[in-house]
Design a protein around this motif. Structure first.
Motif, PDB file in Angstrom:
ATOM      1  N   ARG A 128       0.851  -1.192   0.000  1.00 22.70           N
ATOM      2  CA  ARG A 128       0.000   0.000   0.000  1.00 22.70           C
ATOM      3  C   ARG A 128       0.888   1.242   0.000  1.00 22.70           C
ATOM      4  NH1 ARG A 128      -5.236   0.406   0.626  1.00 22.70           N
ATOM      5  NH2 ARG A 128      -5.373  -1.715   1.487  1.00 22.70           N
ATOM      6  N   SER A 171      -1.543   7.014 -12.108  1.00 18.30           N
ATOM      7  CA  SER A 171      -2.215   5.895 -11.451  1.00 18.30           C
ATOM      8  C   SER A 171      -3.559   6.315 -10.859  1.00 18.30           C
ATOM      9  CB  SER A 171      -1.328   5.323 -10.338  1.00 18.30           C
ATOM     10  OG  SER A 171      -1.279   6.198  -9.219  1.00 18.30           O
ATOM     11  N   GLY A 172      -3.719   7.610 -10.588  1.00 18.09           N
ATOM     12  CA  GLY A 172      -4.966   8.112 -10.022  1.00 18.09           C
ATOM     13  C   GLY A 172      -5.091   7.930  -8.527  1.00 18.09           C
ATOM     14  N   HIS A 173      -4.072   7.372  -7.877  1.00 14.30           N
ATOM     15  CA  HIS A 173      -4.120   7.113  -6.431  1.00 14.30           C
ATOM     16  C   HIS A 173      -3.474   8.222  -5.614  1.00 14.30           C
ATOM     17  CE1 HIS A 173      -4.021   2.608  -7.766  1.00 14.30           C
ATOM     18  NE2 HIS A 173      -5.191   3.180  -7.983  1.00 14.30           N
ATOM     19  N   TYR A 174      -2.744   9.118  -6.259  1.00 13.32           N
ATOM     20  CA  TYR A 174      -1.976  10.135  -5.547  1.00 13.32           C
ATOM     21  C   TYR A 174      -2.258  11.513  -6.150  1.00 13.32           C
ATOM     22  CZ  TYR A 174       0.631   5.855  -4.523  1.00 13.32           C
ATOM     23  OH  TYR A 174       0.977   4.569  -4.163  1.00 13.32           O
ATOM     24  N   THR A 175      -2.316  12.514  -5.287  1.00 14.08           N
ATOM     25  CA  THR A 175      -2.459  13.879  -5.781  1.00 14.08           C
ATOM     26  C   THR A 175      -1.128  14.352  -6.359  1.00 14.08           C
ATOM     27  OG1 THR A 175      -1.825  14.889  -3.676  1.00 14.08           O
ATOM     28  CG2 THR A 175      -4.173  14.363  -3.999  1.00 14.08           C
ATOM     29  N   ALA A 205      -0.426   6.446   3.545  1.00 10.29           N
ATOM     30  CA  ALA A 205      -1.155   5.584   2.614  1.00 10.29           C
ATOM     31  C   ALA A 205      -2.327   4.893   3.306  1.00 10.29           C
ATOM     32  CB  ALA A 205      -0.201   4.547   2.023  1.00 10.29           C
ATOM     33  N   ARG A 248      -5.024   7.646   4.337  1.00  8.74           N
ATOM     34  CA  ARG A 248      -5.802   8.176   3.220  1.00  8.74           C
ATOM     35  C   ARG A 248      -6.432   7.088   2.354  1.00  8.74           C
ATOM     36  NH1 ARG A 248      -2.132  13.242   0.880  1.00  8.74           N
ATOM     37  NH2 ARG A 248      -1.749  14.266   2.888  1.00  8.74           N
ATOM     38  N   PHE A 276      -4.937   4.870   0.225  1.00  8.72           N
ATOM     39  CA  PHE A 276      -4.413   4.731  -1.124  1.00  8.72           C
ATOM     40  C   PHE A 276      -4.637   3.297  -1.622  1.00  8.72           C
ATOM     41  CE2 PHE A 276      -0.979   8.195  -0.347  1.00  8.72           C
ATOM     42  CZ  PHE A 276      -1.939   9.172  -0.547  1.00  8.72           C
ATOM     43  N   ALA A 277      -5.078   3.154  -2.868  1.00 10.80           N
ATOM     44  CA  ALA A 277      -5.325   1.828  -3.428  1.00 10.80           C
ATOM     45  C   ALA A 277      -4.011   1.092  -3.687  1.00 10.80           C
ATOM     46  CB  ALA A 277      -6.119   1.949  -4.726  1.00 10.80           C
ATOM     47  N   GLU A 325      -1.320  -1.038  -5.806  1.00 13.04           N
ATOM     48  CA  GLU A 325      -0.924  -1.112  -7.202  1.00 13.04           C
ATOM     49  C   GLU A 325      -0.924  -2.568  -7.655  1.00 13.04           C
ATOM     50  OE1 GLU A 325      -0.470   1.711  -8.646  1.00 13.04           O
ATOM     51  OE2 GLU A 325      -0.381   2.964  -6.848  1.00 13.04           O
TER      52      GLU A 325
END
Length: 431
Positions: free
Chosen positions: A92, A131-135, A196, A199, A201-202, A204
């Motif tokens: 994660r 990836s769309g998981h992080y700003t 992670a 928040r 986070f998905a 990978e």
């Protein structure tokens, strides 16, 4: 302090305040001092040429810059990145871990925080945001924070500069940076894991374990560079400067011959860019050599040392005070200026108080690297902003937790000198 020295300081501050490069400010301030003191301007030329002629060690700086630029231009960085993704990308916050581990690995080749952030760091930021998981701000902040490891684990351009002003062994400085660099990586990965989970986070997509041998084999020649460098220095095969030449040559052989990822045109562009970077650092070094002559002429180091020793300050309090000053200066000055101009003022006091110069040097350089990400003027923040166009405000909002854990790691290094000195002592260091 004389009027001439005060004029020198005032000139440097005024010119730097209007936005001129710090190297120009130092050189013009030095000329102002020589004029006010009635000395010949030719002294500046003599001091500069003598300093460069007697500092064979400085040849390592452009050579390490060339090695780093070849790493970034060839496919070497991509292979190292794929290796790191395969190792830690499955957890994660995986790409955040990849970011830190890549900096740990890449630091064994570049020796430059800016090279790390602007080169392979830019690639990882793109991976994290896509990836769309992080700003964007988080990806940029952890990249800036992990890039500070670059000059701590050998090779290290700042350590070469510190060896120049302190007379310390480059070899022992390089080895002393290994455990602190790993500690910095550990605390960054720990805070990334905490964020992670907090928040959500998905995860990978994990690289299949069956692919790991193939990916490792592709990256293995690049992973061997730090091993070759350290063996060359400690096996008595090369001097540190010769090791820098070996690093540049090895990187060229890998990129052009082994991986076939470099053309003659790209190699020419690398040499031009390396020459520009080396010239920029050279201007700072030249100005610092003249300024150090002026500081010595004014007997400033002895005055500072006598004043501090006279106050009977415990060594640990001195270290904390100096590091607080360096941390504050790091907000407005680049690391080269601090190492070449500010740190030499405190070296006589370190000797008087019995503070090991290798320990002091590593701690001071770690502090300078933290200054590179300290708002509002952290240079790495501006570098990443320039290469990614991510707004500075977004980066600064996310940088604080990473900054806090790096300061905590710095305090551990200050209070426990064995973190820096254990490995050098294993290799025979008697400091």
């Amino acid at each position: 302090m004389s009027f001439a020295f005060l004029l020198c300081l005032a000139t440097i501050l005024v010119i730097a305040a209007i936005g001129a490069p710090i190297a120009y400010a130092i050189i013009i301030g030095a000329f102002a001092y020589l004029w006010a003191a009635g000395s010949s301007i030719g002294i500046a030329g003599k001091v500069l040429m003598d300093g460069l002629y007697q500092s064979y060690i400085l040849l390592a700086v452009p050579l390490f810059i060339v090695a780093a630029n070849i790493m970034n231009a060839g496919s070497i960085s991509d292979r190292l990145l794929n290796f790191c993704v395969a190792i830690v990308g499955r957890f994660r916050g995986g790409l955040g871990h990849v970011n830190v581990v890549t900096s740990l690995v890449f630091s064994g080749m570049s020796g430059s925080a800016v090279a790390d952030a602007a080169g392979i760091g830019r690639i990882i930021i793109e991976m994290m945001t896509k990836s769309g998981h992080y700003t964007r701000g988080y990806a940029a902040a952890i990249t800036a924070a992990s890039a500070t490891i670059g000059p701590i684990i050998p090779p290290s351009i700042p350590m070469v500069l510190y060896a120049l002003v302190s007379g310390s062994s480059i070899g022992y400085l390089f080895v002393a940076g290994i455990l602190p660099g790993l500690l910095m990586g550990a605390v960054l990965m720990a805070i990334n894991a905490w964020i992670a989970h907090r928040r959500g986070f998905a995860l990978e997509a994990a690289v299949p374990m069956s692919d790991l041998p193939r990916i490792t084999a592709r990256a293995f020649p690049a992973l061997m560079m730090p091993v070759i460098l350290l063996y060359g220095i400690y096996g008595g095969v090369t001097t540190p400067t010769e090791a820098a030449a070996v690093a540049a040559f090895y990187a060229l052989i890998l990129a052009a011959g082994f991986y076939r990822a470099m053309s003659i045109r790209s190699f020419y562009e690398i040499l031009v860019e390396s020459a520009r970077s080396s010239a920029a650092i050279g201007l700072v070094i030249g100005g610092a050599l003249i300024l150090n002559y002026i500081v010595a002429s004014e007997n400033i180091p002895s005055l500072v040392a006598d004043a501090l020793v006279g106050l009977d300050i415990p060594p640990i309090l001195f270290l904390l005070s100096v590091n607080l000053l360096i941390l504050l200066l790091g907000c407005i000055l680049d690391a080269s200026t601090i190492i070449l101009v500010i740190i030499p003022l405190f070296i006589p006091t370190c000797r008087e108080l019995g503070i090991d110069l290798v320990h002091f040097g590593v701690v001071a350089i770690v502090n300078c690297m933290i200054g590179l990400i300290t708002p509002p003027y952290g240079i790495l923040l501006f570098v990443i902003n320039a290469v990614t166009r991510i707004p500075l405000g977004e980066i600064i909002r996310e940088i604080w937790l990473f900054l806090a854990v790096l300061v905590a790691a710095l305090l551990l290094m200050i209070f426990f000198p064995s973190i820096t000195l254990w490995l050098p002592r294993l290799l025979g260091y008697e400091g």
